[in-house]
Design an enzyme around this catalytic site. Structure first.
Site, mmCIF file in Angstrom:
data_model
loop_
_atom_site.group_PDB
_atom_site.id
_atom_site.type_symbol
_atom_site.label_atom_id
_atom_site.label_comp_id
_atom_site.label_asym_id
_atom_site.label_seq_id
_atom_site.Cartn_x
_atom_site.Cartn_y
_atom_site.Cartn_z
ATOM 1 N N HIS A 243 0.818 -1.149 -0.069
ATOM 2 C CA HIS A 243 -0.044 -0.067 -0.054
ATOM 3 C C HIS A 243 0.807 1.118 -0.001
ATOM 4 O O HIS A 243 1.022 2.055 -0.989
ATOM 5 C CB HIS A 243 -0.818 -0.095 1.166
ATOM 6 C CG HIS A 243 -1.870 -1.093 1.318
ATOM 7 N ND1 HIS A 243 -2.877 -1.360 0.460
ATOM 8 C CD2 HIS A 243 -1.902 -2.217 2.385
ATOM 9 C CE1 HIS A 243 -3.389 -2.509 0.891
ATOM 10 N NE2 HIS A 243 -2.965 -2.700 1.915
HETATM 11 O O1 RIB Z 1 -5.233 0.156 4.173
HETATM 12 C C1 RIB Z 1 -4.048 0.112 4.138
HETATM 13 C C2 RIB Z 1 -3.304 1.164 5.011
HETATM 14 O O2 RIB Z 1 -3.398 0.866 6.545
HETATM 15 C C3 RIB Z 1 -1.569 1.353 4.927
HETATM 16 O O3 RIB Z 1 -1.446 2.550 5.048
HETATM 17 C C4 RIB Z 1 -1.375 0.426 6.119
HETATM 18 O O4 RIB Z 1 -0.024 0.839 6.784
HETATM 19 C C5 RIB Z 1 -2.389 0.847 7.424
HETATM 20 O O5 RIB Z 1 -2.138 2.175 7.701
#
Ligand code: RIB
Ligand code: CA
Length: 317
Positions: A243
């Site tokens: 992500h």
């Molecule tokens: O949904 C993914 C996000 O949520 C990413 O930033 C992960 O690190 C969590 O913070």
């Protein structure tokens, strides 16, 4: 060429850690004004510690790290320790860093740092709940003009949610803050689940990182193993979605991504769908009702992202 001034606001967090490794490898083009930790994946004391651990592992202890808000604007903190581990860094033996945490509160740093720059100069990277930036905008609305763009990880459209069936974690954790960001009038670029789920940390890609043979790459591979395991099990895929590194990858090479300017609204009231991001990708709504407020990422050269990540990791050799 002048370096791009950026502020990184994050909740390390395993994928935040990889994002920081990428950012810190590009200080020849990025002027990293500071890293601000927020309560998110794990509580603030741990996210602020973990950010400094990555500074030490990468040898970038001159980058100032600040602690911002410990909890969201209007709700209790909902962590994601089940994904990242109780310490927020599964795969890393955490320790108390020697590098000090800055005494100034992270929100005040954001305000003071932006005020010291010209209009439209600073890029904000947000990869956790957006509490710190929202609080800074509330406390000092004048600073909005200083922001060039906000590149954030958050939201979901076709892939609607990961923490509830209809909401992605960063937005769900602080929907009110997210709403402030999206209604700020500042250009935003949203790396949502639709694109991050196209960037999977497969076994082969983790093996390629292990083959680099330096401490930072070894740490990245050690993080991505367990991190990937959780989501591989959940989604039945070869690897978990990467992500947060998508934000820095976009800043370093926007051509890796396909984005479309459209409207995004955040659900802040419904208990069932709290944190849902309603993305009007097909421009179905009148623009005067639903102004186009984000460049929604929907396509990515995932191989290109991993090539860039490996190039960053190799630079630590
Ligand atoms: O949904 C993914 C996000 O949520 C990413 O930033 C992960 O690190 C969590 O913070
Ligand atoms: Ca994060």
């Amino acid at each position: 060429m002048a370096k791009l001034p950026i502020i990184i606001d994050c909740d390390p967090g395993q994928d935040d850690a990889i994002m920081l490794m990428m950012a810190f490898a590009n200080r020849d083009t990025l002027n990293i004004l500071g890293v601000v930790a927020v309560g998110g994946n794990v509580p603030l004391d741990k996210t602020a510690r973990n950010a400094r651990i990555i500074c030490e592992i990468t040898g970038q202890t001159d980058i100032p790290v600040y602690a911002g808000c410990a909890r969201p604007l209007a709700r209790d903190l909902h962590t994601a320790a089940e994904v990242h581990g109780n310490e927020g860094m599964n795969g890393v033996d955490v320790y108390e860093p020697e590098m000090p945490l800055q005494k100034k509160n992270g929100v005040n740093f954001i305000i003071d740092s932006l005020r010291a720059h010209n209009d439209g100069e600073v890029v904000l990277i947000i990869t956790g709940p957006m509490t710190n930036i929202a609080a800074a905008f509330i406390q000092a609305p004048d600073i909005k003009t200083k922001v060039k763009e906000i590149v954030l990880m958050g939201g979901g459209m076709a892939i609607c949610g990961n923490v509830t069936p209809s909401a992605e974690y960063n937005i769900y954790a602080d929907p009110h803050a997210a709403e402030i960001i999206y209604k700020s009038g500042i250009k935003t670029v949203s790396m949502g689940l639709d694109v991050t789920h196209q960037v999977l940390a497969s076994k082969a890609r983790i093996a390629a990182m292990k083959a680099i043979g330096n401490k930072v790459a070894d740490t990245a591979a050690a993080i991505l193993g367990p991190y990937s395991f959780f989501d591989s099990e959940k989604y039945g895929t070869d690897g978990g979605p990467l992500h947060d590194p998508c934000t820095i990858a976009y800043v370093l090479d926007p051509s890796l991504f396909q984005t479309k300017l459209c409207n995004l609204e955040v659900e802040t009231k419904s208990e069932l769908t709290l944190g849902h991001t309603s993305v009007d990708f097909w421009h179905g709504m009148p623009e005067d009702e639903r102004p186009h407020n984000t460049y929604w990422a929907y396509g990515v050269d995932d191989e290109g992202v991993y090539d860039l990540l490996n190039k960053c990791l190799k630079s630590y050799s």
